[in-house]
Each structure stands twice: as C-alpha cells, then as structure tokens.
Design a protein around this motif. Structure first.
Motif, short mmCIF file in Angstrom:
data_model
loop_
_atom_site.label_atom_id
_atom_site.label_comp_id
_atom_site.label_asym_id
_atom_site.label_seq_id
_atom_site.Cartn_x
_atom_site.Cartn_y
_atom_site.Cartn_z
N GLY A 87 67.75 75.45 35.78
CA GLY A 87 68.41 74.64 34.84
C GLY A 87 67.76 73.49 34.47
O GLY A 87 66.75 73.32 34.03
N ASP A 88 68.63 72.36 34.42
CA ASP A 88 68.31 70.97 34.06
C ASP A 88 68.43 69.99 35.25
O ASP A 88 69.21 70.27 36.15
N VAL A 143 72.21 69.94 36.33
CA VAL A 143 72.53 71.11 37.20
C VAL A 143 71.91 70.81 38.67
O VAL A 143 72.47 71.48 39.46
N GLN A 166 66.26 74.88 29.26
CA GLN A 166 67.44 74.79 30.45
C GLN A 166 67.86 75.88 30.95
O GLN A 166 68.37 76.17 31.73
#
Ligand SMILES: Cc1cc2nc3c(=O)[nH]c(=O)nc-3n(C[C@H](O)[C@H](O)[C@H](O)COP(=O)(O)OP(=O)(O)OC[C@H]3O[C@@H](n4cnc5c(N)ncnc54)[C@H](O)[C@@H]3O)c2cc1C
Ligand code: FES
Ligand code: FES
Lengths: 277, 160
Positions: free
Chosen positions: A102-103, A106, A189
């Motif tokens: 994710g990023d 997250v 992402q």
C-alpha cells in the motif's frame, strides 16, 4: 460510507481476545489494523455484530531472532517490520515487501497478522511467507498449534484459523541467499495485478510464490519442480501459470495475468541467480 | 462507548457509537473541518492526520481505536495562531497547492514523512506521498515544497 452498527470490545490480552471470540462465536471478528476489515465494513460487504479489537496488544508486536528462525508477532505493523533491524538482517525479503504494501498510511496501521489471516490472494505478505516456507502459530481454546504456510490458505479469504482461534505468530527461516520480489501494478499505492516472490532457500532449493494468481496466495508448483529438475530460469518461468486459474477483473484478464506471471517469475529467477537481494 | 483523546493538544471525552469513523469524530463532533474527505475508500489521503505521531487515513480508523491516543490535524500543526508550520510555509512559498482540497492531507503526510526521513531524496518524497492524490498540481511543486521544508536542495525541474 458508514459501517452497519456493531458492538466493540477491546481485548487486553490474547486470553481476553480468545474468551470474547468464544463468547460471541460467529458474530465476532477480530480487528487488528482494520485496513482490510474496515473498508469491507464501510461497503457493508462485512457486517460483524461484534468487533474484538486486538490492535493494542503490544505484547504481539515484535520481530525476534530465535536460533535460525525469525519470529514475528501477529500485531506487528507493516512499517515496524519494514524498519526492523532483525528482519532486514535475517529475512530481508520480508522487510522489503512490508515496505511495498500500500502506502505509508496503510503501513502505519496494517499488521502482518491481519494480512495473513485475511487470506487475500492479492496481498503481498502471504506470498512471502509461503516462499520462505514459513509457519503460522495460532492460539485457541485447545492451546497453541502450528500450521505450515502451505496448509494455511484454504480458499478465497479463507484460512485454517478457526473462528475461535487467533493467529499470534509468524515464523520464518533466516535466509542468507538471494531473493526477489516483483510487483506489477498500475498505480503506486495499489495491490499487485500480479506479483512474484523467489527465494533461494538454505537447503539449496529455490521457492517461488505468486500474488493474485488464484483463489489463494500460492506457490508456483510447476516452476519449483522444473527448477528442481535442472531447468533454466527461462524454462522454469515458462510454466509459472501452469495449472493456475487467476481471476479476470477490471484490471486484467485471466490471460494477461498468466502472461504477467511468466514474465515476473522469469525476472525474479534471473534476479535470484544473479545473486541479487 | 466513551472515548477520550488528545486532539491538537486539547483533551476531549465523548460518548460515541463504535462505528463512528475518526474523520467524522474530528469534523462533526469536534468541528475540526480542516481534515477533508475525498474518496472515503482509503485511497486519496485527503483525510490524513497524525495518530500518535504517524500519518493515518482517518476515514479508515474508528474513533474508538484512537481512544487514549494523541491526534494532530492540520489545525494543530502551526506553533501559534499567526505562524505556519515549516511544511505549511514551504507549500505556500513553492505553490504546493492550487484548489487546496488535498492540501491538509498532503501537509500531514509530508510532516510524517519528514519525521521518518528528515533529509529525503526527491525519490523518497515521491514514494512517501504515494498515499495522497492531487488532481491539480501535477505534484512537482508539492515535491519541491517538501524538499524545501527539509532544508534540502530544491530542483528547478524535478525529474518524474
Ligand atoms: C489503500 C490500501 C492499499 C493496500 N495495499 C496493499 C498492498 O499493496 N499489498 C497488500 O498486501 N495489502 C495491501 N493492503 C491491505 C493491508 O495490508 C491490510 O493492512 C492487511 O491486509 C490487513 O491487516 P490489518 O491488520 O489491517 O487487518 P484487519 O483489517 O484488522 O483484519 C483483516 C481480517 O483478518 C482478521 N484478523 C486480523 N488479525 C487477526 C489475527 N491476529 N488472528 C486471526 N484473524 C485476524 C480480521 O478478523 C479480519 O477478518 C492495502 C490496504 C489499503 C486500505
Ligand atoms: S477520504 Fe480517506 S483516503 Fe480518501
Ligand atoms: S491542489 Fe487541488 S487536489 Fe491538490
């Protein structure tokens, strides 16, 4: 978007969480980082009556060297795994992949236990644990039991964890050898459209697993046996999708996923044989 | 359920429904509307706040999960009413915003990024902001602003 109503209890210990799961049965769900469960609840694709919050169980947030294994607490957040010195040193592939989930936001919330227990074929960490030949430790009314990663993922979003059990620890062997993680996605992402992990294991074998190539996270069995039989990376990669039925969705058709699997496995194997990682 | 948390240095305690999202608690209960909701699906980062010092998407955190925590929103970043936080100042100087909708989330994500990487490379800034979408700026000036806030060299023409 607002989830349907539910009751909420915060567990203070594993025993407390297990008691709550026992008390509420099928109506209860564990809440760890909430980054798979809450989006589903907001879409009302999941409507648990009772959330048992284990997100604060600090005693399950650790990365420890134990002999030639690394033990990771189920509540370890992706970011903590990414920067763990023990993980970077002993299982660099796991630390690296934790940093690709994710990023940053997250990774500040999501946990490895949640990622594994969710059993999503599109998730990255289950594939790494499979490629590392890892073991999942669950706790429940009958005490602790250990499940090999190859027997853990039983169906789409289904695992061998029973409703009254909880995943408490992930154990993987230290890997000094090469490794590679290939993730193909269109936006930074996103989840992988397809991903591949290759690890040169201590016993000399090369283990390969795939992200988003079936109903569960899985090992590339045909590729592994080709390698064991002396195939070159290119030959072994050519059979990466053999016997697999990846999904077709808005991002990619089944055929395209099969093609991607071959390309990504070839890159991963070349990477490993060049001694990268 | 009763939740207590410190928001921008001030203690709050309220009775809330367990399903109340942190972003709604901040906006609707506390009236702190600086935190925006863009996508409501954990994608855009407009709702980013600091939870115990690290960036999170507040549309995907329950208020009850933040019980006992310390939350910082865009309203609480500046050291004083007539001052700007260095990241805010840099966004202003480098035109890091156009419509401004993504800006509170961008600034909070950038603040968290700089706490983890005090001297980031341009690549680290771009990757560190991958959880935040901007429909206006094309990101170049946001990247410049974050590099400037870190006291680093600001490229004239960033390479993508
Ligand atoms: C925008 C976004 C992008 C993402 N991108 C990626 C990505 O690129 N790659 C990737 O791999 N993942 C990605 N994810 C998923 C993310 O990694 C989640 O954090 C993770 O899958 C779930 O972990 P969690 O702690 O948040 O679990 P939760 O959401 O809290 O729980 C998930 C499920 O597991 C159960 N559960 C949780 N912990 C336990 C436990 N200890 N024992 C038994 N059951 C348990 C819960 O009951 C629930 O059913 C993304 C998520 C978002 C929102
Ligand atoms: S509103 Fe939370 S990520 Fe878009
Ligand atoms: S400035 Fe308009 S969305 Fe970023």
């Amino acid at each position: 978007m607002i989830p349907a109503t539910f009751d909420y209890r915060r567990a203070d210990s594993v025993a407390d969480a297990l008691a709550l799961l026992h008390e509420y049965g099928d109506e209860a769900k564990l809440l760890a980082g909430g980054h798979s469960l809450l989006p589903l609840m907001k879409l009302r694709l999941a409507t648990p009556q009772m959330l048992v919050d284990v997100g604060r169980l600090g005693q399950l947030s650790y990365v420890r060297q134990e002999g030639d294994e690394v033990a990771i607490g189920a509540l370890t957040r992706h970011r903590d795994l990414e920067v763990s010195e023990v993980a970077r040193h002993s299982v660099p592939v796991l630390a690296h992949v934790a940093g690709q989930v994710g990023d940053p936001q997250v990774r500040h919330r999501g946990t490895i236990g949640g990622s594994i227990a969710h059993g999503d074929p599109a998730s990255d960490l289950p594939a790494v644990v499979l490629a590392l030949g890892g073991t999942l430790v669950v706790d429940g009314p009958g005490g602790r039991r250990e499940i090999p990663s190859t027997e853990f993922f039983t169906g789409f979003l289904e695992t061998a964890v029973r409703p009254d059990e909880m995943l408490v620890e992930i154990r993987v062997a230290s890997t000094a050898g090469g490794w590679s993680f290939q993730k193909f996605n269109r936006r930074a992402q996103d989840w992988a459209i397809v991903g591949a992990v290759a690890v040169a294991a201590a016993d000399g074998a090369t283990r390969v697993s795939l992200v988003h190539m079936g109903a569960t996270p899985l090992r590339a069995a045909a590729t592994e046996s080709a390698l064991a039989g002396g195939a070159t990376p290119a030959e072994a990669a050519a059979v990466a999708a053999e016997g697999l039925e990846p999904p077709s969705d808005a991002n990619a058709s089944r055929e395209y996923r099969r093609h991607l699997a071959e390309v990504l496995v070839r890159r991963a194997l070349e990477d490993v044989s060049l001694g990268h990682g | 359920m009763r939740v207590g948390m410190t928001v921008n240095g001030k203690a709050h305690e309220q009775e809330v429904e367990p399903r109340l999202l942190l972003v709604h608690y901040l906006r609707d209960v506390l009236g702190l509307t600086g935190t925006n909701i863009g996508c409501d699906t954990t994608s855009c980062g407009a709702c980013t706040v600091l939870l115990d010092g690290v960036s999170v998407k507040s549309c995907t955190v329950l208020a009850v999960q933040a019980d006992g925590a310390s939350v910082t929103t865009i309203e609480g970043l500046a050291p004083g009413p007539d001052q700007l936080h260095p990241v805010q100042q840099a966004f202003r100087e480098h035109h890091g915003l156009q419509c401004g909708y993504c800006t509170p989330g961008m600034v909070m994500a950038a603040t968290s990024l700089l706490a983890e990487h005090p001297h980031p490379t341009e690549q680290q800034v771009r990757e560190g902001l991958e959880g935040n979408l901007c429909r206006c700026t094309g990101y170049h000036n946001i990247v410049k602003a974050v590099l400037a806030a870190a006291g680093g060299e600001v490229p004239k023409e960033p390479v993508a």
